[in-house]
Design an enzyme around this catalytic site. Structure first.
Site, short mmCIF file in Angstrom:
data_model
loop_
_atom_site.label_atom_id
_atom_site.label_comp_id
_atom_site.label_asym_id
_atom_site.label_seq_id
_atom_site.Cartn_x
_atom_site.Cartn_y
_atom_site.Cartn_z
N HIS A 155 0.84 -1.21 0.00
CA HIS A 155 0.00 0.00 0.00
C HIS A 155 0.87 1.26 0.00
O HIS A 155 0.60 2.20 -0.74
CB HIS A 155 -0.90 0.05 1.26
CG HIS A 155 -1.96 -1.00 1.35
ND1 HIS A 155 -2.09 -1.83 2.45
CD2 HIS A 155 -2.95 -1.37 0.50
CE1 HIS A 155 -3.14 -2.63 2.27
NE2 HIS A 155 -3.67 -2.38 1.09
N LYS A 191 -16.35 -6.90 6.60
CA LYS A 191 -15.12 -7.70 6.53
C LYS A 191 -14.59 -8.07 7.91
O LYS A 191 -13.57 -8.74 8.02
CB LYS A 191 -14.04 -6.94 5.75
CG LYS A 191 -14.36 -6.80 4.28
CD LYS A 191 -13.15 -6.37 3.48
CE LYS A 191 -13.47 -6.38 1.99
NZ LYS A 191 -12.38 -5.87 1.18
N ARG A 224 -2.37 -6.22 -8.35
CA ARG A 224 -1.24 -7.14 -8.13
C ARG A 224 -1.15 -8.18 -9.21
O ARG A 224 -0.12 -8.41 -9.80
CB ARG A 224 -1.38 -7.84 -6.77
CG ARG A 224 -0.97 -6.96 -5.62
CD ARG A 224 -1.51 -7.45 -4.32
NE ARG A 224 -2.97 -7.38 -4.32
CZ ARG A 224 -3.73 -7.57 -3.28
NH1 ARG A 224 -3.18 -7.89 -2.12
NH2 ARG A 224 -5.04 -7.45 -3.35
N SER A 284 -2.82 -7.65 2.99
CA SER A 284 -3.07 -7.49 4.43
C SER A 284 -3.43 -8.83 5.06
O SER A 284 -3.02 -9.13 6.18
CB SER A 284 -4.20 -6.49 4.68
OG SER A 284 -3.87 -5.22 4.20
P1 ADP Z 1 -10.08 -3.59 -0.20
O1 ADP Z 1 -10.79 -4.25 0.94
O2 ADP Z 1 -10.79 -2.38 -0.72
O3 ADP Z 1 -9.61 -4.51 -1.30
P2 ADP Z 1 -7.30 -3.44 0.62
O4 ADP Z 1 -6.74 -2.66 1.75
O5 ADP Z 1 -7.16 -4.92 0.66
O6 ADP Z 1 -8.79 -2.97 0.51
O7 ADP Z 1 -6.65 -2.95 -0.74
C1 ADP Z 1 -6.79 -1.62 -1.20
C2 ADP Z 1 -6.22 -1.53 -2.60
O8 ADP Z 1 -4.81 -1.74 -2.55
C3 ADP Z 1 -6.76 -2.56 -3.60
O9 ADP Z 1 -6.86 -1.94 -4.86
C4 ADP Z 1 -5.70 -3.63 -3.62
O10 ADP Z 1 -5.68 -4.32 -4.86
C5 ADP Z 1 -4.45 -2.77 -3.45
N1 ADP Z 1 -3.33 -3.51 -2.89
C6 ADP Z 1 -3.32 -4.32 -1.81
N2 ADP Z 1 -2.09 -4.84 -1.59
C7 ADP Z 1 -1.30 -4.34 -2.57
C8 ADP Z 1 0.08 -4.53 -2.92
N3 ADP Z 1 0.86 -5.38 -2.25
N4 ADP Z 1 0.57 -3.85 -3.98
C9 ADP Z 1 -0.25 -3.03 -4.69
N5 ADP Z 1 -1.55 -2.83 -4.43
C10 ADP Z 1 -2.08 -3.47 -3.39
#
Ligand code: ADP
Length: 159
Positions: free
Chosen positions: A18, A42, A91, A129
């Site tokens: 992130h 969630k 990703r 995460s």
């Molecule tokens: P959500 O519940 O909205 O998917 P996340 O916190 O899991 O929230 O992810 C937010 C955004 O960040 C999403 O677009 C996800 O694909 C992206 N994301 C999560 N991990 C990574 C990473 N390692 N590299 C790039 N983007 C990421």
């Protein structure tokens, strides 16, 4: 011209993947708001306040980045925050279907909303995460995957 972009997500918790997306997106817009979704459905490990505090600390060195919480429809929040650009990270192919669906739905709700995808850096393509929560929950070390404040928060949570 859009000067404010929003990077929405659950950030439960914020990872180095992130942070990488935030730092790259922050170079493209005057202001980048990291929007932390309540995401009650969630059942997050960290409370909304904790997730906001961790992201705020992790991103404190980026002066044009703000961290704010929101709940309800993202499209409505975008109006409220005066922004027309949604940033999302991609990703792998597995992210693609869901992300494109989300972008399309947001456009249906508000045709002025554009979603900009940022490809994950290769060293973070495996990182999520949920994987980090699993490792930390089993007593593993997550220092290579999350900002220092987040590893400290895991130690406090699981001890
Ligand atoms: P959500 O519940 O909205 O998917 P996340 O916190 O899991 O929230 O992810 C937010 C955004 O960040 C999403 O677009 C996800 O694909 C992206 N994301 C999560 N991990 C990574 C990473 N390692 N590299 C790039 N983007 C990421």
């Amino acid at each position: 011209m859009n000067v404010i972009a929003v990077y929405p997500g659950t950030f439960d918790p914020i990872t180095l993947g992130h942070v990488d997306v935030v730092s790259r997106a922050s170079l493209m817009f005057k202001t980048l708001i990291v929007g932390i979704a309540a995401s009650e459905n969630k059942n997050p490990l960290f409370s909304l306040d904790e997730r906001v505090a961790l992201a705020t600390e992790a991103l404190a060195n980026l002066p044009n980045v703000k961290v704010r919480a929101f709940s309800g429809l993202l499209a409505h929040t975008m109006r409220e925050w005066d922004s027309g650009v949604i940033i999302r990270g991609l990703r792998a192919i597995s992210d693609f279907e869901y992300e494109v669906q989300l972008a399309e739905v947001n456009k249906q709700i508000d045709k002025d909303l554009e979603t900009v995808f940022i490809a994950a850096s290769h060293k973070y393509t495996f990182l999520s995460s949920s994987i980090v929560r699993d490792i930390a929950g089993h007593g593993g070390n997550v220092d290579d995957f999350v900002p220092k404040c987040v590893s400290n928060a895991f130690v406090e949570k699981f001890n």
